[in-house]
Design a protein around this motif. Structure first.
Motif, PDB file in Angstrom:
ATOM      1  N   ASN A 101       0.685  -1.179   0.053  1.00 48.93           N
ATOM      2  CA  ASN A 101       0.018   0.180   0.058  1.00 48.93           C
ATOM      3  C   ASN A 101       0.834   1.312  -0.119  1.00 48.93           C
ATOM      4  N   ALA A 102       1.880   1.169   0.797  1.00 47.84           N
ATOM      5  CA  ALA A 102       2.673   2.264   0.929  1.00 47.84           C
ATOM      6  C   ALA A 102       3.442   2.611  -0.398  1.00 47.84           C
ATOM      7  N   ILE A 103       3.935   1.593  -1.146  1.00 51.78           N
ATOM      8  CA  ILE A 103       4.850   1.514  -2.235  1.00 51.78           C
ATOM      9  C   ILE A 103       3.668   1.891  -3.359  1.00 51.78           C
ATOM     10  N   GLN A 104       2.286   1.579  -3.540  1.00 51.47           N
ATOM     11  CA  GLN A 104       1.235   1.998  -4.149  1.00 51.47           C
ATOM     12  C   GLN A 104       1.180   3.571  -4.089  1.00 51.47           C
ATOM     13  N   ASP A 105       0.971   4.012  -2.934  1.00 49.68           N
ATOM     14  CA  ASP A 105       0.822   5.508  -2.806  1.00 49.68           C
ATOM     15  C   ASP A 105       2.055   6.263  -3.306  1.00 49.68           C
ATOM     16  N   HIS A 106       3.250   5.673  -3.084  1.00 49.22           N
ATOM     17  CA  HIS A 106       4.326   6.489  -3.540  1.00 49.22           C
ATOM     18  C   HIS A 106       4.393   6.602  -5.115  1.00 49.22           C
ATOM     19  N   VAL A 107       4.092   5.509  -5.843  1.00 52.48           N
ATOM     20  CA  VAL A 107       3.986   5.443  -7.314  1.00 52.48           C
ATOM     21  C   VAL A 107       2.947   6.320  -7.677  1.00 52.48           C
ATOM     22  N   LYS A 108       1.768   6.561  -7.028  1.00 53.04           N
ATOM     23  CA  LYS A 108       0.663   7.173  -7.610  1.00 53.04           C
ATOM     24  C   LYS A 108       0.714   8.642  -7.414  1.00 53.04           C
ATOM     25  N   ALA A 109       1.677   8.890  -6.577  1.00 53.02           N
ATOM     26  CA  ALA A 109       1.939  10.225  -6.188  1.00 53.02           C
ATOM     27  C   ALA A 109       2.879  10.828  -7.307  1.00 53.02           C
ATOM     28  N   TRP A 110       3.598  10.155  -8.242  1.00 53.58           N
ATOM     29  CA  TRP A 110       4.578  10.450  -9.103  1.00 53.58           C
ATOM     30  C   TRP A 110       3.614  10.307 -10.409  1.00 53.58           C
ATOM     31  N   LEU A 111       2.887   9.025 -10.503  1.00 51.11           N
ATOM     32  CA  LEU A 111       2.359   8.757 -11.759  1.00 51.11           C
ATOM     33  C   LEU A 111       0.843   8.542 -11.224  1.00 51.11           C
ATOM     34  N   SER A 113      -1.867   8.376 -12.955  1.00 47.07           N
ATOM     35  CA  SER A 113      -2.621   7.524 -13.888  1.00 47.07           C
ATOM     36  C   SER A 113      -2.197   6.101 -13.846  1.00 47.07           C
ATOM     37  N   ALA A 114      -1.417   5.611 -12.931  1.00 49.34           N
ATOM     38  CA  ALA A 114      -1.006   4.317 -12.908  1.00 49.34           C
ATOM     39  C   ALA A 114      -2.174   3.548 -12.097  1.00 49.34           C
ATOM     40  N   GLN A 115      -2.314   2.310 -12.789  1.00 51.60           N
ATOM     41  CA  GLN A 115      -3.630   1.457 -12.178  1.00 51.60           C
ATOM     42  C   GLN A 115      -2.952   0.996 -10.972  1.00 51.60           C
ATOM     43  N   PRO A 116      -4.243   0.752 -10.117  1.00 44.43           N
ATOM     44  CA  PRO A 116      -3.838   0.344  -8.681  1.00 44.43           C
ATOM     45  C   PRO A 116      -3.707  -1.363  -8.816  1.00 44.43           C
ATOM     46  N   LEU A 117      -3.112  -1.903  -7.817  1.00 41.27           N
ATOM     47  CA  LEU A 117      -2.869  -3.338  -7.735  1.00 41.27           C
ATOM     48  C   LEU A 117      -3.891  -4.010  -7.644  1.00 41.27           C
TER      49      LEU A 117
END
Length: 305
Positions: A101-111, A113-117
């Motif tokens: 969840n933490a990694i996903q939040d970090h990725v979505k902060a920069w991207l 439009s990235a799809q969630p897991l």
């Protein structure tokens, strides 16, 4: 040595159950290693590998094995590791879920439009975490030896079939050459008599004003020039020599594909010359039949290593 075709296919799978109770870990028991090798004809040896990340380190050793056994051909080696525990679903731990969840939040902060897991992706990641990595090198190299031996056996079977076909075409070409050889003296004799008859007719038209000896000498000179022009004895001799060498190479076996290809070109050249010097329909037919057989040989020789 045997004749080997450049085309072939072989595959095998590694069964962890054969390792016995003393396997490396549960990961090996729940995974299956598979290797397949495809080969087609090529002027040189062209190797390509499709390996999963777990087997990337095996590529140099696999390349060395293929280079030791194969001389020519476009060869592709594919390897895969598949899970056999499809009925077991690993439940992700709370710690893993928090980290994802933490990694996903970090990725979505920069991207953004990235799809969630997805749930399936989380379960797969949980399974990867619960199963420690395994060193597949020993199993991979052992299985590669088995597949490579099977490939060589398949290439040998196909090579035996190609050799039988070449022997058959060589026999037919020798028979055609034997048919052509006695036709040349017969044609020369016929043409010589034809020249003499024409000069005899010319003498009758001149009312004997020309000397018969001179007319006969001229007729014989023309007949000799004609004989030289249509003489294919040299072509038939070279053709027989090429067929002898081709037969010797096929019986010898081994890495003979390039030399066979060169001899086929020479055979085609002699058959063409035979046709261009043809002074009778029978010789034309023989030349055409030869070129058909040689073209059939050329197509098959392209597959010989």
């Amino acid at each position: 040595m045997s004749v080997y075709s450049m085309t072939g296919y072989a595959s095998a799978q590694h069964n962890p159950a054969k390792e016995g109770a003393e396997g490396d870990n549960k990961h090996s028991a729940n995974s299956r290693l598979g290797i397949e090798i495809r080969a087609v004809n090529s002027r040189f040896l062209d190797l390509s590998f499709r390996l999963p990340e777990e087997l990337r380190a095996c590529e140099p050793a696999l390349r060395e094995k293929l280079n030791a056994k194969l001389k020519r051909g476009k060869v592709e080696l594919r390897a895969s590791i598949e899970s056999t525990s499809s009925s077991v679903v690993t439940e992700p731990s709370t710690r893993l879920l928090q980290r994802l969840n933490a990694i996903q939040d970090h990725v979505k902060a920069w991207l953004p439009s990235a799809q969630p897991l997805s749930v399936a992706e989380v379960i797969r990641l949980a399974g990867d975490e619960s199963q420690p990595g395994k060193d597949w090198q020993a199993e991979t190299l052992q299985l590669a030896d088995e597949v490579l031996d099977a490939l060589m056996a398949a290439r040998k079977r196909e090579g035996t079939r190609l050799a039988a076909m070449l022997f058959d075409r060589i026999k037919q070409l020798r028979a055609l050459a034997a048919q052509a050889e006695p036709l040349i003296p017969l044609l020369v004799t016929q043409q010589r008599q034809r020249f003499l008859d024409r000069w005899a007719q010319a003498m009758e038209l001149t009312d004997g004003q020309a000397k018969s000896e001179m007319a006969q000498d001229r007729a014989l000179t023309e007949a000799t020039a004609f004989a030289i022009r249509i003489d294919v004895a040299e072509e038939l001799t070279r053709l027989a020599s090429h067929l002898d060498e081709l037969e010797r190479l096929v019986k010898k076996g081994g890495d003979i594909g390039k030399r066979l290809d060169f001899l086929i070109q020479e055979l085609h050249r002699e058959a063409n010359t035979l046709g261009s010097k043809s002074a009778a329909l029978e010789l034309t037919h023989i030349s055409v039949d030869m070129k058909v057989l040689i073209e059939q040989m050329r197509e098959q020789v392209q597959n010989i290593e």
